[in-house]
Design a protein around this motif. Sequence first.
Motif, mmCIF file in Angstrom:
data_model
loop_
_atom_site.group_PDB
_atom_site.id
_atom_site.type_symbol
_atom_site.label_atom_id
_atom_site.label_comp_id
_atom_site.label_asym_id
_atom_site.label_seq_id
_atom_site.Cartn_x
_atom_site.Cartn_y
_atom_site.Cartn_z
ATOM 1 N N GLU A 190 0.820 -1.210 0.000
ATOM 2 C CA GLU A 190 0.000 0.000 0.000
ATOM 3 C C GLU A 190 0.855 1.262 0.000
ATOM 4 O OE1 GLU A 190 -2.700 -0.271 3.330
ATOM 5 O OE2 GLU A 190 -4.091 -1.539 2.215
ATOM 6 N N VAL A 191 2.137 1.121 -0.290
ATOM 7 C CA VAL A 191 3.058 2.255 -0.267
ATOM 8 C C VAL A 191 3.243 2.788 -1.686
ATOM 9 C CG1 VAL A 191 5.365 3.061 0.334
ATOM 10 C CG2 VAL A 191 4.239 1.338 1.756
ATOM 11 N N PHE A 192 3.070 4.105 -1.844
ATOM 12 C CA PHE A 192 3.217 4.774 -3.125
ATOM 13 C C PHE A 192 4.286 5.860 -2.993
ATOM 14 C CE2 PHE A 192 -0.818 2.757 -3.114
ATOM 15 C CZ PHE A 192 -1.146 2.462 -4.426
ATOM 16 N N TYR A 193 4.860 6.238 -4.139
ATOM 17 C CA TYR A 193 5.951 7.204 -4.103
ATOM 18 C C TYR A 193 5.784 8.225 -5.220
ATOM 19 C CZ TYR A 193 10.725 9.059 -3.907
ATOM 20 O OH TYR A 193 11.818 9.877 -3.793
ATOM 21 N N ALA A 194 5.940 9.498 -4.877
ATOM 22 C CA ALA A 194 5.962 10.577 -5.864
ATOM 23 C C ALA A 194 7.381 11.112 -5.927
ATOM 24 C CB ALA A 194 4.983 11.679 -5.487
ATOM 25 N N GLN A 195 8.088 10.756 -6.985
ATOM 26 C CA GLN A 195 9.506 11.092 -7.073
ATOM 27 C C GLN A 195 9.743 12.591 -7.142
ATOM 28 O OE1 GLN A 195 11.483 9.208 -10.351
ATOM 29 N NE2 GLN A 195 13.534 9.731 -9.639
ATOM 30 N N ASP A 196 8.840 13.330 -7.800
ATOM 31 C CA ASP A 196 9.088 14.756 -7.996
ATOM 32 C C ASP A 196 9.064 15.549 -6.698
ATOM 33 O OD1 ASP A 196 6.340 14.283 -7.792
ATOM 34 O OD2 ASP A 196 5.813 16.020 -9.013
ATOM 35 N N ILE A 197 8.379 15.029 -5.682
ATOM 36 C CA ILE A 197 8.374 15.722 -4.382
ATOM 37 C C ILE A 197 9.046 14.886 -3.294
ATOM 38 C CG2 ILE A 197 6.398 17.212 -4.842
ATOM 39 C CD1 ILE A 197 4.635 15.230 -3.313
ATOM 40 N N GLY A 198 9.594 13.726 -3.655
ATOM 41 C CA GLY A 198 10.314 12.894 -2.693
ATOM 42 C C GLY A 198 9.471 12.472 -1.521
ATOM 43 N N CYS A 199 8.242 12.025 -1.811
ATOM 44 C CA CYS A 199 7.269 11.763 -0.745
ATOM 45 C C CYS A 199 6.639 10.388 -0.938
ATOM 46 C CB CYS A 199 6.192 12.840 -0.778
ATOM 47 S SG CYS A 199 4.884 12.632 0.445
ATOM 48 N N PHE A 200 6.530 9.642 0.157
ATOM 49 C CA PHE A 200 5.786 8.390 0.178
ATOM 50 C C PHE A 200 4.391 8.648 0.737
ATOM 51 C CE2 PHE A 200 10.190 6.964 0.384
ATOM 52 C CZ PHE A 200 10.203 5.881 -0.483
ATOM 53 N N ALA A 201 3.434 7.857 0.275
ATOM 54 C CA ALA A 201 2.075 7.905 0.820
ATOM 55 C C ALA A 201 1.577 6.473 0.952
ATOM 56 C CB ALA A 201 1.144 8.707 -0.084
ATOM 57 N N VAL A 202 0.939 6.177 2.076
ATOM 58 C CA VAL A 202 0.308 4.878 2.282
ATOM 59 C C VAL A 202 -1.171 5.052 1.978
ATOM 60 C CG1 VAL A 202 -0.126 2.988 3.883
ATOM 61 C CG2 VAL A 202 2.021 4.286 4.034
ATOM 62 N N MET A 203 -1.668 4.288 1.006
ATOM 63 C CA MET A 203 -3.033 4.471 0.529
ATOM 64 C C MET A 203 -3.707 3.134 0.282
ATOM 65 S SD MET A 203 -2.753 7.542 -2.280
ATOM 66 C CE MET A 203 -1.311 6.940 -3.164
ATOM 67 N N GLU A 204 -5.021 3.123 0.459
ATOM 68 C CA GLU A 204 -5.858 1.991 0.092
ATOM 69 C C GLU A 204 -6.960 2.508 -0.827
ATOM 70 O OE1 GLU A 204 -8.576 -1.560 2.126
ATOM 71 O OE2 GLU A 204 -7.525 -0.094 3.387
ATOM 72 N N ARG A 205 -7.119 1.850 -1.969
ATOM 73 C CA ARG A 205 -8.086 2.306 -2.967
ATOM 74 C C ARG A 205 -9.215 1.292 -3.101
ATOM 75 N NH1 ARG A 205 -8.175 5.842 -7.159
ATOM 76 N NH2 ARG A 205 -5.966 6.396 -6.866
ATOM 77 N N SER A 206 -10.435 1.796 -3.201
ATOM 78 C CA SER A 206 -11.605 0.983 -3.523
ATOM 79 C C SER A 206 -12.388 1.728 -4.591
ATOM 80 C CB SER A 206 -12.477 0.747 -2.282
ATOM 81 O OG SER A 206 -13.628 0.002 -2.605
ATOM 82 N N GLY A 207 -12.188 1.343 -5.853
ATOM 83 C CA GLY A 207 -12.779 2.084 -6.953
ATOM 84 C C GLY A 207 -12.196 3.485 -6.990
ATOM 85 N N GLY A 208 -13.058 4.496 -7.002
ATOM 86 C CA GLY A 208 -12.591 5.874 -7.005
ATOM 87 C C GLY A 208 -12.367 6.452 -5.630
#
Length: 285
Positions: A190-208
Amino acid sequence: MELIRNYMNDPERRRMLNDLTQRTFYFNFEDWVSGGWLSGDYIPYSLVENGRLLANASANIMTFDQNGERRNYIQIGTVMTDEEYRGRGLARQLVGRILDDYSGRDGVYLFGNMSALGFYRKLGFGELNQRRYSVKPEYCVKNATGGFAPAPIGLLQEYVRAVRNSAVNSSLEQVNKFGLQMFYTADMSEVFYAQDIGCFAVMERSGGAVELKSIISTRRVPLNEVIRRIAADSITLGFSPLPDDMHLCSSGTYDGADDYRLFFKGEKLREIETQGLYFPELSHA
């Protein structure tokens, strides 16, 4: 019957704890320990007899940055009794010992299962409501492109460094988050990364719909910089936003719904309700 405590580095005693935890809650601690994520903030109190663990309650040392002030709490968790020994007051004894041992902290709290509400009320715990936050619909970007992408396992060590050195990105930020954060996220699913801002986010998605559980970065990242990089119809936060980010959010009183009730001892913990805070999802023990 013997009381043992703080034994997570003892393989045989940990095996007994794992056995009861697996039978009661359907998980165990072995991968957490073997992965190197044990930080010493999880302290089990257990009653054992003839090589068998009969009951447990654990003290979790919790240090928070709470609206710029340091708070030192104890969270009680993993409260359980072997089925054959229930009704004998063993869990009550262990919870009482934890309360005695940590009476000098700013407060003690726990998330009580719906089936155990009477138990904690009889022990004299009060109950608190939290405040749950969501991003206002006008700030959700349904067609966002780029931004956060699933973090590959190759970024694990960079993620670990960010967790260890995380900046404060919420109004109730766990300072000693390493052990619990890695308990929930070491598999990086559930770990995502945005390289342009050097930031990780933990997220859970269910549809939209997205639940944004945690923002992990070594520097403060404004919430709008995170949410504009997430394609979502709606975003619920698993933490309390910082004051500068409150205008992006709507909120409502949250009592735990069908999952739990928040119990507490200690007057400083009343501020969770009066300040409109929410214990981070990934700080639940």
